[in-house]
Design an enzyme around this catalytic site. Structure first.
Site, PDB file in Angstrom:
ATOM      1  CB  SER A 173      -0.876  -0.076   1.272  1.00  0.00           C
ATOM      2  OG  SER A 173      -2.008   0.805   1.081  1.00  0.00           O
ATOM      3  CG  ASP A 345      -7.127  -3.304  -2.461  1.00  0.00           C
ATOM      4  OD1 ASP A 345      -7.482  -2.576  -1.751  1.00  0.00           O
ATOM      5  OD2 ASP A 345      -5.821  -3.483  -2.568  1.00  0.00           O
ATOM      6  CG  HIS A 376      -5.713  -2.332   0.904  1.00  0.00           C
ATOM      7  ND1 HIS A 376      -5.316  -2.002  -0.540  1.00  0.00           N
ATOM      8  CD2 HIS A 376      -5.100  -1.543   1.899  1.00  0.00           C
ATOM      9  CE1 HIS A 376      -4.208  -1.235  -0.057  1.00  0.00           C
ATOM     10  NE2 HIS A 376      -4.216  -0.813   1.122  1.00  0.00           N
TER      11      HIS A 376
END
Ligand SMILES: *[C@@H]1O[C@H](CO)[C@@H](O)[C@H](O)[C@H]1NC(C)=O
Length: 405
Positions: A173, A345, A376
């Site tokens: 991320s 996600d 995610h």
């Protein structure tokens, strides 16, 4: 009484209430003692608990931050730098324990593991000039992480592991967003990267669907303004207080509600979220700056990957040299990149990752995870993350080390 004090008093009352709810409900929800212990251990103790060696390293950036890196040392072995996402820490790669988490698995395979904590998280809250009560301390987003933290960490690790000119990089991320910033702004560092593995890469945010993110992006200007007026620069504000609050609320009194919101934010996948580990996940939320969240929400539907917008032509000129924020140059990110992303996600959309893939000059592996519901946080918390993701990553790293990529 100042507004800030009133807010603190309110938080205090809620915590007190929760502690009492906890004693009422702790008979209903019982956790494994080891899980509660893991929830309360800082990263190095967590590593040692499971029989691995842990080292703590301090890395000073060019702009004065003192960052903490946690190392599972293997002197003489190929170094791997692992960088966490927003609100996360080195614990992200450790949280599922030695049977499941990636840092242990790579250590078992013989890699020298370096887990960075980027500026502002609970392990990296020191600065040479600024105190964490000062607004200057929190004046950063993933931009500064990419500009200062990652280069400092790469230089440090390569200096400590003599004989290696390159390291493996793994980011989740924000750990991928900041890497793209580094590639764009400090392209000289790309030759120090053997392979960049991007888990849930967040760069373009045009097709993001998370209702929370869309809502936040709609109100980011007034939110930024009010936060500043209230003297709130970090998020969650008073991180340690909120952390305890979330811990009590989410682990005991309102676990279902909390899991519901978490899944709404990240992508609904009840199968891969192990609710018996919720205390562990919430206790390790590590904090960041308000500006980081602001920068992400600015990218939503912006059509590009832009630097931070100060919402003022004067300030934009002062910081960027132009009235509007310039775009990052992804053509500069020319190291070998492996992309791993998923359909469900909510914080990064497949179409946005595909656009990134088509702009990066050296993508050597492109993997849309077959399991449809992968979200995610499954990249670090998923029950079956080893068979769904890490088995493949390990193979990609092996091929990279063998010179086959
Ligand atoms: C959930 O976590 C617990 C504690 O680590 C573990 O015993 C259990 O097998 C996990 N559940 C699943 C479905 O993986």
């Amino acid at each position: 009484m100042t507004r800030r004090k009133k807010l603190m008093l309110l938080f205090g009352s809620v915590i007190w209430l929760c502690l009492h709810l906890d004693t009422v409900t702790s008979d209903i929800i019982k956790y494994d003692r080891s899980i509660i212990e893991d929830a309360n251990l800082p990263a190095p103790d967590l590593i040692r608990k499971y029989g691995y060696k842990a080292e703590v390293h301090k890395i000073t950036t060019k702009d004065g931050f003192v960052l903490t890196a946690h190392r599972i040392p293997k002197p003489g072995a190929q170094p791997v730098l692992m960088v966490h996402g927003l609100e996360d820490s080195s614990v992200g790669y450790l949280v599922l324990g030695p049977k499941k988490s990636l840092a242990y698995r790579l250590s078992n395979l013989g890699y020298d593991i370096w887990l960075l904590n980027t500026r502002g998280n609970r392990y990296s809250r020191k600065h040479k000039r600024y105190q964490r009560q000062m607004p200057q301390f929190w004046d950063f987003s993933f931009h500064e992480v990419g500009l200062y933290d990652l280069p400092a960490a790469i230089d440090y690790v390569l200096a400590m592991t003599k004989g290696f000119q390159q390291l493996h990089y793994i980011g989740h991320s924000q750990g991928t967003t900041s890497f793209m910033v580094m590639g764009s702004e400090r392209p000289g560092y790309m030759k120090k990267i053997k392979l960049m593995q991007a888990l849930a890469p967040v760069v373009f945010c045009d097709y993001i669907e998370s209702p929370f993110v869309l809502l936040a992006s709609k109100y980011i200007r007034p939110l930024t303004f009010y936060a500043r007026t209230l003297g709130i620069y970090d998020f969650p504000p008073e991180g340690e207080v909120w952390q305890r609050l979330f811990y009590q609320i989410c682990s005991f009194a309102f676990r279902n509600t909390c899991s519901y919101f978490l899944l709404q934010l990240m992508g609904v996948d009840a199968q891969q979220l192990n609710v018996t580990l919720v205390p562990l996940f919430v206790r390790h939320v590590a904090g960041s700056s308000f500006k980081s969240l602001g920068h992400y929400t600015q990218l939503v539907h912006s059509g590009g990957f832009y630097k931070y917008d100060y919402f003022s032509a004067v300030e934009n000129r002062r910081r960027h040299g132009s009235d509007t924020p310039p775009e990052y140059n992804l053509a500069n990110v020319d190291c070998k990149v492996a992309l791993y992303y998923s359909k469900n996600d909510l914080l990064t959309a497949v179409r946005d990752v595909e656009r990134l893939r088509d702009l990066l000059p050296n993508v050597v592996h492109d993997e849309l995870i077959p399991y449809e519901k992968f979200n995610h946080v499954d990249f670090i918390w998923g029950n079956d993350v080893n068979s769904m993701l890490y088995d493949g990553m390990v193979e990609v790293m092996r091929r990279s080390d063998a010179g086959e990529l």
